[in-house]
Design an enzyme around this catalytic site. Sequence first.
Site, PDB file in Angstrom:
ATOM      1  N   TYR A 131       0.852  -1.194   0.000  1.00 38.01           N
ATOM      2  CA  TYR A 131       0.000   0.000   0.000  1.00 38.01           C
ATOM      3  C   TYR A 131       0.888   1.244   0.000  1.00 38.01           C
ATOM      4  O   TYR A 131       1.833   1.315  -0.778  1.00 38.01           O
ATOM      5  CB  TYR A 131      -0.982  -0.052   1.185  1.00 38.01           C
ATOM      6  CG  TYR A 131      -2.182   0.854   0.974  1.00 38.01           C
ATOM      7  CD1 TYR A 131      -2.973   0.730  -0.158  1.00 38.01           C
ATOM      8  CD2 TYR A 131      -2.495   1.833   1.899  1.00 38.01           C
ATOM      9  CE1 TYR A 131      -4.047   1.569  -0.383  1.00 38.01           C
ATOM     10  CE2 TYR A 131      -3.581   2.677   1.693  1.00 38.01           C
ATOM     11  CZ  TYR A 131      -4.353   2.547   0.547  1.00 38.01           C
ATOM     12  OH  TYR A 131      -5.414   3.383   0.342  1.00 38.01           O
TER      13      TYR A 131
ATOM     14  N   LYS B 270     -22.241 -18.604  -9.026  1.00 33.21           N
ATOM     15  CA  LYS B 270     -21.516 -18.626 -10.303  1.00 33.21           C
ATOM     16  C   LYS B 270     -20.049 -18.256 -10.092  1.00 33.21           C
ATOM     17  O   LYS B 270     -19.147 -18.861 -10.688  1.00 33.21           O
ATOM     18  CB  LYS B 270     -22.186 -17.644 -11.272  1.00 33.21           C
ATOM     19  CG  LYS B 270     -21.789 -17.815 -12.737  1.00 33.21           C
ATOM     20  CD  LYS B 270     -22.322 -19.118 -13.286  1.00 33.21           C
ATOM     21  CE  LYS B 270     -21.979 -19.321 -14.747  1.00 33.21           C
ATOM     22  NZ  LYS B 270     -22.984 -18.812 -15.671  1.00 33.21           N
TER      23      LYS B 270
ATOM     24  N   ASP C  11     -28.402 -14.500 -16.487  1.00 33.93           N
ATOM     25  CA  ASP C  11     -29.807 -14.403 -16.069  1.00 33.93           C
ATOM     26  C   ASP C  11     -30.435 -13.046 -16.387  1.00 33.93           C
ATOM     27  O   ASP C  11     -31.106 -12.429 -15.556  1.00 33.93           O
ATOM     28  CB  ASP C  11     -29.928 -14.703 -14.568  1.00 33.93           C
ATOM     29  CG  ASP C  11     -29.592 -16.147 -14.248  1.00 33.93           C
ATOM     30  OD1 ASP C  11     -29.465 -16.946 -15.185  1.00 33.93           O
ATOM     31  OD2 ASP C  11     -29.461 -16.479 -13.059  1.00 33.93           O
TER      32      ASP C  11
END
Length: 405
Positions: free
Chosen positions: A40, A95, A138
């Site tokens: 970071y 999924k 979908d």
Amino acid sequence: MSKEEIFNESLALHKAGKPGKFEILPTKSLENAKDLSLAYSPGVAAPCLEIEKKQEDAYLYTTIGNTIAVVSNGTAVLGLGDIGALASKPVMEGKAVLFKRFGKVDAVDIEVNSKNVDEIVNAITLISTGFGGINLEDIKAPECFKIEAKLKETLNIPVMHDDQHGTAIVVCSGLINALKIVNKKIEDIKVVVNGAGAAAIACSNLMKSFGVKHITMCDSKGVIYKGRTAGMNEYKEQFAYDTDARTLQDAVKGADVFLGLSVAGALTQDMVKTMADEPIIFALANPTPEITPEEAYKANPKAIVATGRSDYPNQVNNLLGFPYIFRGALDVRATKINEEMKQSAAKALAELAQGDGLRKDNIIPSPFDKRLYSTIPVAVAKAAVDSGVALKPIKDWDEYKNSLK
């Protein structure tokens, strides 16, 4: 297990421990001050500046090369219909887990709360910068066609609506093998498709690309014929031909192949009896198919039957396709998923089943076949390279295949 038992156990599973099905974990050490200074601030400025100078370096310094977005608006969730974006999230999380488990692809689910095509396209376009590919899921027809087409025009990363193309790839792999068993040529067969939604249109288009010339498509109003106006759209119009058939019963007479992406019980035993000898039947309505294998075999013992269910042989399961298609596409940094890549995936799937010996109950591989991971991505990646859409062509294919193994 009964439906109620499955529902109750599923609810318990999803809320146990950390709710949901996956979490995000770091791949770099974050144990001390030096780790933080590198991962970071201030060290992270280095890869940022490199990417600013050269955009493709994002593939060197970030997760983009192995991360896709699974995007839905929840308007066509399998078996549930239009349940809304938020209610679709458990499916999209699922999924994402499947992508990781079977394709080793990192996936993030994104639910877009809109039914407007332009809004959805704009939302996906804006967030696409951080992903190596987009899996649409979908989204109901015909909006899904428009969304996918617009994204393919504007984005330089793979975009695939899995409900369409995943189903089409697996169906065509099964069709290739079934035709070998019955010794029929693909250009000679008569195909009847019952259903005219996203998957039906995509299956029909891919079958045509393989050489099928005669397709009769039906929807809830009957046969789609030239001149019909009721319930038509530009996508159905592509399959409107001159025919005297007006009902599914008329259409299946003499048909070699029935592909059902419709409703339970749509194909009767009497209809099967009127089909050609050794009929090939893909009854893919879920959870109850257009006709069960038992019913089909009783009507014609020579039939070859596939369903979408895991408790019957020859399951048409998109899991055979999407993890491996994106794996191959990402590995060569493909700019799209084209027809050549889809055809190669279907052929590779067919060849896997052929290697085990073709039988009426073995025209499609099992979703748990471990060879899928080292076979389908290679076929897809090769097709991407050969068709000129790979930005990072593979030079040593044996090495690539061995790395997958």
